[in-house]
Scaffold this motif. Sequence first.
Motif, PDB file in Angstrom:
ATOM      1  N   MET A 180      -2.942   2.488   7.265  1.00 40.46           N
ATOM      2  CA  MET A 180      -2.365   2.485   8.618  1.00 40.46           C
ATOM      3  C   MET A 180      -1.013   3.207   8.612  1.00 40.46           C
ATOM      4  O   MET A 180      -0.334   3.270   7.580  1.00 40.46           O
ATOM      5  CB  MET A 180      -2.168   1.050   9.091  1.00 40.46           C
ATOM      6  CG  MET A 180      -3.449   0.265   9.277  1.00 40.46           C
ATOM      7  SD  MET A 180      -4.318   0.736  10.766  1.00 40.46           S
ATOM      8  CE  MET A 180      -3.251  -0.015  11.993  1.00 40.46           C
ATOM      9  N   PRO A 181      -0.616   3.768   9.770  1.00 39.27           N
ATOM     10  CA  PRO A 181       0.722   4.346   9.859  1.00 39.27           C
ATOM     11  C   PRO A 181       1.763   3.313   9.483  1.00 39.27           C
ATOM     12  O   PRO A 181       1.689   2.147   9.895  1.00 39.27           O
ATOM     13  CB  PRO A 181       0.834   4.748  11.324  1.00 39.27           C
ATOM     14  CG  PRO A 181      -0.571   4.935  11.778  1.00 39.27           C
ATOM     15  CD  PRO A 181      -1.372   3.916  11.023  1.00 39.27           C
ATOM     16  N   ARG A 227       1.527  13.238  10.503  1.00 43.17           N
ATOM     17  CA  ARG A 227       1.209  12.044   9.719  1.00 43.17           C
ATOM     18  C   ARG A 227       0.241  12.381   8.591  1.00 43.17           C
ATOM     19  O   ARG A 227       0.360  11.858   7.480  1.00 43.17           O
ATOM     20  CB  ARG A 227       0.623  10.950  10.611  1.00 43.17           C
ATOM     21  CG  ARG A 227       1.598  10.337  11.598  1.00 43.17           C
ATOM     22  CD  ARG A 227       1.093   8.995  12.105  1.00 43.17           C
ATOM     23  NE  ARG A 227      -0.192   9.098  12.780  1.00 43.17           N
ATOM     24  CZ  ARG A 227      -0.334   9.300  14.078  1.00 43.17           C
ATOM     25  NH1 ARG A 227       0.733   9.451  14.844  1.00 43.17           N
ATOM     26  NH2 ARG A 227      -1.536   9.365  14.612  1.00 43.17           N
ATOM     27  N   ILE A 228      -0.724  13.244   8.872  1.00 42.38           N
ATOM     28  CA  ILE A 228      -1.679  13.643   7.839  1.00 42.38           C
ATOM     29  C   ILE A 228      -0.956  14.343   6.700  1.00 42.38           C
ATOM     30  O   ILE A 228      -1.204  14.079   5.516  1.00 42.38           O
ATOM     31  CB  ILE A 228      -2.763  14.555   8.433  1.00 42.38           C
ATOM     32  CG1 ILE A 228      -3.657  13.756   9.392  1.00 42.38           C
ATOM     33  CG2 ILE A 228      -3.607  15.201   7.335  1.00 42.38           C
ATOM     34  CD1 ILE A 228      -4.614  14.603  10.189  1.00 42.38           C
ATOM     35  N   THR A 288      -1.198   0.961   2.887  1.00 40.55           N
ATOM     36  CA  THR A 288      -2.489   0.298   2.774  1.00 40.55           C
ATOM     37  C   THR A 288      -2.323  -1.192   3.039  1.00 40.55           C
ATOM     38  O   THR A 288      -1.458  -1.846   2.455  1.00 40.55           O
ATOM     39  CB  THR A 288      -3.098   0.504   1.381  1.00 40.55           C
ATOM     40  OG1 THR A 288      -3.290   1.903   1.172  1.00 40.55           O
ATOM     41  CG2 THR A 288      -4.447  -0.201   1.271  1.00 40.55           C
ATOM     42  N   ARG A 289      -3.157  -1.701   3.921  1.00 38.00           N
ATOM     43  CA  ARG A 289      -3.148  -3.118   4.254  1.00 38.00           C
ATOM     44  C   ARG A 289      -4.496  -3.723   3.882  1.00 38.00           C
ATOM     45  O   ARG A 289      -5.519  -3.045   3.940  1.00 38.00           O
ATOM     46  CB  ARG A 289      -2.873  -3.322   5.738  1.00 38.00           C
ATOM     47  CG  ARG A 289      -1.561  -2.691   6.212  1.00 38.00           C
ATOM     48  CD  ARG A 289      -1.340  -2.925   7.685  1.00 38.00           C
ATOM     49  NE  ARG A 289      -0.170  -2.206   8.180  1.00 38.00           N
ATOM     50  CZ  ARG A 289       0.218  -2.223   9.449  1.00 38.00           C
ATOM     51  NH1 ARG A 289      -0.474  -2.932  10.343  1.00 38.00           N
ATOM     52  NH2 ARG A 289       1.280  -1.551   9.830  1.00 38.00           N
ATOM     53  N   VAL A 290      -4.490  -4.991   3.533  1.00 35.26           N
ATOM     54  CA  VAL A 290      -5.704  -5.666   3.102  1.00 35.26           C
ATOM     55  C   VAL A 290      -5.943  -6.891   3.981  1.00 35.26           C
ATOM     56  O   VAL A 290      -5.019  -7.657   4.264  1.00 35.26           O
ATOM     57  CB  VAL A 290      -5.605  -6.098   1.623  1.00 35.26           C
ATOM     58  CG1 VAL A 290      -6.854  -6.877   1.213  1.00 35.26           C
ATOM     59  CG2 VAL A 290      -5.422  -4.878   0.734  1.00 35.26           C
ATOM     60  N   GLY A 291      -7.178  -7.043   4.422  1.00 31.90           N
ATOM     61  CA  GLY A 291      -7.557  -8.212   5.199  1.00 31.90           C
ATOM     62  C   GLY A 291      -8.747  -8.896   4.560  1.00 31.90           C
ATOM     63  O   GLY A 291      -9.520  -8.280   3.826  1.00 31.90           O
ATOM     64  N   THR A 292      -8.892 -10.191   4.811  1.00 30.58           N
ATOM     65  CA  THR A 292     -10.032 -10.943   4.280  1.00 30.58           C
ATOM     66  C   THR A 292     -10.763 -11.633   5.424  1.00 30.58           C
ATOM     67  O   THR A 292     -10.170 -11.929   6.473  1.00 30.58           O
ATOM     68  CB  THR A 292      -9.588 -12.000   3.250  1.00 30.58           C
ATOM     69  OG1 THR A 292      -8.695 -12.927   3.885  1.00 30.58           O
ATOM     70  CG2 THR A 292      -8.887 -11.341   2.072  1.00 30.58           C
ATOM     71  N   GLY A 293     -12.032 -11.885   5.199  1.00 32.22           N
ATOM     72  CA  GLY A 293     -12.837 -12.588   6.195  1.00 32.22           C
ATOM     73  C   GLY A 293     -13.753 -13.592   5.524  1.00 32.22           C
ATOM     74  O   GLY A 293     -14.195 -13.386   4.385  1.00 32.22           O
ATOM     75  N   GLU A 328      -7.918   3.827  16.807  1.00 32.29           N
ATOM     76  CA  GLU A 328      -6.944   3.923  17.903  1.00 32.29           C
ATOM     77  C   GLU A 328      -5.514   3.714  17.409  1.00 32.29           C
ATOM     78  O   GLU A 328      -4.565   4.225  18.010  1.00 32.29           O
ATOM     79  CB  GLU A 328      -7.280   2.908  18.993  1.00 32.29           C
ATOM     80  CG  GLU A 328      -8.545   3.265  19.775  1.00 32.29           C
ATOM     81  CD  GLU A 328      -8.917   2.210  20.797  1.00 32.29           C
ATOM     82  OE1 GLU A 328      -8.363   1.080  20.721  1.00 32.29           O
ATOM     83  OE2 GLU A 328      -9.755   2.491  21.665  1.00 32.29           O
ATOM     84  N   ALA A 329      -5.384   2.970  16.320  1.00 37.96           N
ATOM     85  CA  ALA A 329      -4.051   2.731  15.743  1.00 37.96           C
ATOM     86  C   ALA A 329      -3.646   3.839  14.770  1.00 37.96           C
ATOM     87  O   ALA A 329      -2.590   3.746  14.142  1.00 37.96           O
ATOM     88  CB  ALA A 329      -4.026   1.373  15.039  1.00 37.96           C
ATOM     89  N   GLY A 330      -4.483   4.869  14.646  1.00 37.53           N
ATOM     90  CA  GLY A 330      -4.167   5.970  13.741  1.00 37.53           C
ATOM     91  C   GLY A 330      -4.479   5.685  12.297  1.00 37.53           C
ATOM     92  O   GLY A 330      -3.973   6.351  11.404  1.00 37.53           O
ATOM     93  N   GLY A 331      -5.327   4.676  12.041  1.00 36.78           N
ATOM     94  CA  GLY A 331      -5.632   4.301  10.668  1.00 36.78           C
ATOM     95  C   GLY A 331      -6.998   4.776  10.218  1.00 36.78           C
ATOM     96  O   GLY A 331      -7.725   5.439  10.955  1.00 36.78           O
ATOM     97  N   ARG A 332      -7.331   4.419   8.992  1.00 35.42           N
ATOM     98  CA  ARG A 332      -8.667   4.711   8.470  1.00 35.42           C
ATOM     99  C   ARG A 332      -9.050   3.622   7.480  1.00 35.42           C
ATOM    100  O   ARG A 332      -8.193   3.041   6.792  1.00 35.42           O
ATOM    101  CB  ARG A 332      -8.721   6.082   7.794  1.00 35.42           C
ATOM    102  CG  ARG A 332      -8.016   6.168   6.448  1.00 35.42           C
ATOM    103  CD  ARG A 332      -8.126   7.562   5.849  1.00 35.42           C
ATOM    104  NE  ARG A 332      -7.563   7.605   4.502  1.00 35.42           N
ATOM    105  CZ  ARG A 332      -8.273   7.493   3.386  1.00 35.42           C
ATOM    106  NH1 ARG A 332      -9.587   7.339   3.460  1.00 35.42           N
ATOM    107  NH2 ARG A 332      -7.697   7.542   2.202  1.00 35.42           N
ATOM    108  N   ILE A 333     -10.329   3.332   7.416  1.00 37.07           N
ATOM    109  CA  ILE A 333     -10.834   2.330   6.493  1.00 37.07           C
ATOM    110  C   ILE A 333     -10.990   2.958   5.116  1.00 37.07           C
ATOM    111  O   ILE A 333     -11.657   3.980   4.969  1.00 37.07           O
ATOM    112  CB  ILE A 333     -12.177   1.766   6.994  1.00 37.07           C
ATOM    113  CG1 ILE A 333     -11.953   1.018   8.313  1.00 37.07           C
ATOM    114  CG2 ILE A 333     -12.803   0.842   5.956  1.00 37.07           C
ATOM    115  CD1 ILE A 333     -13.238   0.597   8.996  1.00 37.07           C
TER     116      ILE A 333
END
Length: 392
Positions: A388-389, A223-224, A233-238, A318-323
Motif C-alpha cells: 500500500m502507499p 509512486r511506481i 507492505t501490510r499483513v492481515g489475517t482472517g 482504489e487505495a493504490g495498493g496491490r496484493i
Amino acid sequence: MRQKSIAVIIVAAGKGERAGGDPKQYQLVGGQPVLARTVESFLALPYVTSVTVVIHPEHEARYAALNLADERILNAVTGGVSRQASVLEGLKALAPSRPDLVLIQDAARPFATPEVIGDVVAVLEQYDGALPTLPVTDTIKRALDGRQVATTEDRSQLFAAQTPQGFRFGQIFSAHMRASTIRRQFTDDAEIAEWAGLRVAMVMGDRDNIKITHPEDFARAERILAGDNAMETRVGTGFDVHPFEPGDAVWLGGVKIAHDKKLKGHSDADVALHALTDAILGAIGEGDIGVHFPPSDMQWKGAASTVFLAHAGKLVLEAGGRIVNLDVTIVCEAPRIAAHVPAMRDVIGTVLGIATSRIAVKATTSEQLGFTGREEGIVAMASASVEMPRGD
C-alpha cells in the motif's frame, strides 16, 4: 538459425491534452520525459533491432529536444489523424526493411517490463499476434442510453488490453492496409488483427503497466517509480468457521464440492473465501466482512462469496495498493480438498486479477479432535500481504 529481427513502433502522435499542460508524452515522470522512458524500456532489450517513434507534426522540436541517442533509433515518422493512421505510417516506414516481428507500443506506457515484453515476443512463435491483458475485476454493465442498465456482462470473459502488442510484420502490415480502406476506426492493433482473421493470444499483463492519460495518472506513475520508498507492505489475517447442515455440496474457495452435507450460513457459507476476504480487509484497515456485507441485509442471502472477495480486491486497487500474496488453510476431516486446490487458486486469481503463483491454498485435519474432528463444521484461516502507499 537466423535470429529474428524485432522492430518497435512507439506511437507518440497524439496531442495528449487530457493530461493537462504540455503533451503527456513530453511531461516529466521521475525527472525524465514519459516518451524517453518508454523508448529506453525497449532499448534496454538486446534483441530489439530498431525503434521507430511516430510523432505529431507539431512536436518535431519537442522530440528533438529529448536527444535520444542510440543507433537502433530510426528517423521519427509523422503520424496521421488517428492512432490507427499513425501506426500505419510507422509500418510503412518499416516496410523496406521488413522485420520479422513488430511490437507496437503506446508512448504513454513507460513501465512495460522486460518480462511482459518477452512474453509477448515468445508467444509469437505460435500465434500471429499477442498482447498483454489483465482480468477485469469490476462488474461491467451495458447501457444503451448511458443511464438504464440493459444487461450485466460476464466479466470472467473480459480482459483489459495493454501494450506492447506484437505481430508478425507482414501480416499486421497487410491487415492495417486493408483496414485503412474501410470506414471504421479500430480501438487497437489487436482488433485489426482479429478483424483480419489472425490468431491473437493473450499473455499476463502488469498492473504497473499503466497508460498515462489524466493528471492523476502522473501521481501514480511517481509512486511506481518510487517503489519501496512510497509503498509499504501490510499483513492481515482472517478466521472463519461454519457448521454443517443437511445438504449435498459445500462451497470452498469458490468451488462447489460434492459432499453429504453443506455449510450453514447467510451467504453460500464459503468459509475459505470469508477468511480470505477478512484477511485482505484487515491488511488495508477496512474492518471485516460483516461491516461491508451485514448478515441482516437480505440482499446477501445465498450470495456467492466471490462477490465479497472481489469487493475487498477493489478496495485495495482504489487505495493504490496491490496484493502481494495470499495464504489460506482449510481445516476439516471431509470433504477431501487436495484435488480441488488448483481450481480454487484459479477462482481466487481470476476474481482478484492476480497470478495463481501468489496464492496458496492448503488443507489439513484436526486429527479427529474438536468440532472439526467430529465433522461438525469447517474452519479456515488466511493471511494476506498487501503493498500500500506509505501513510503516516
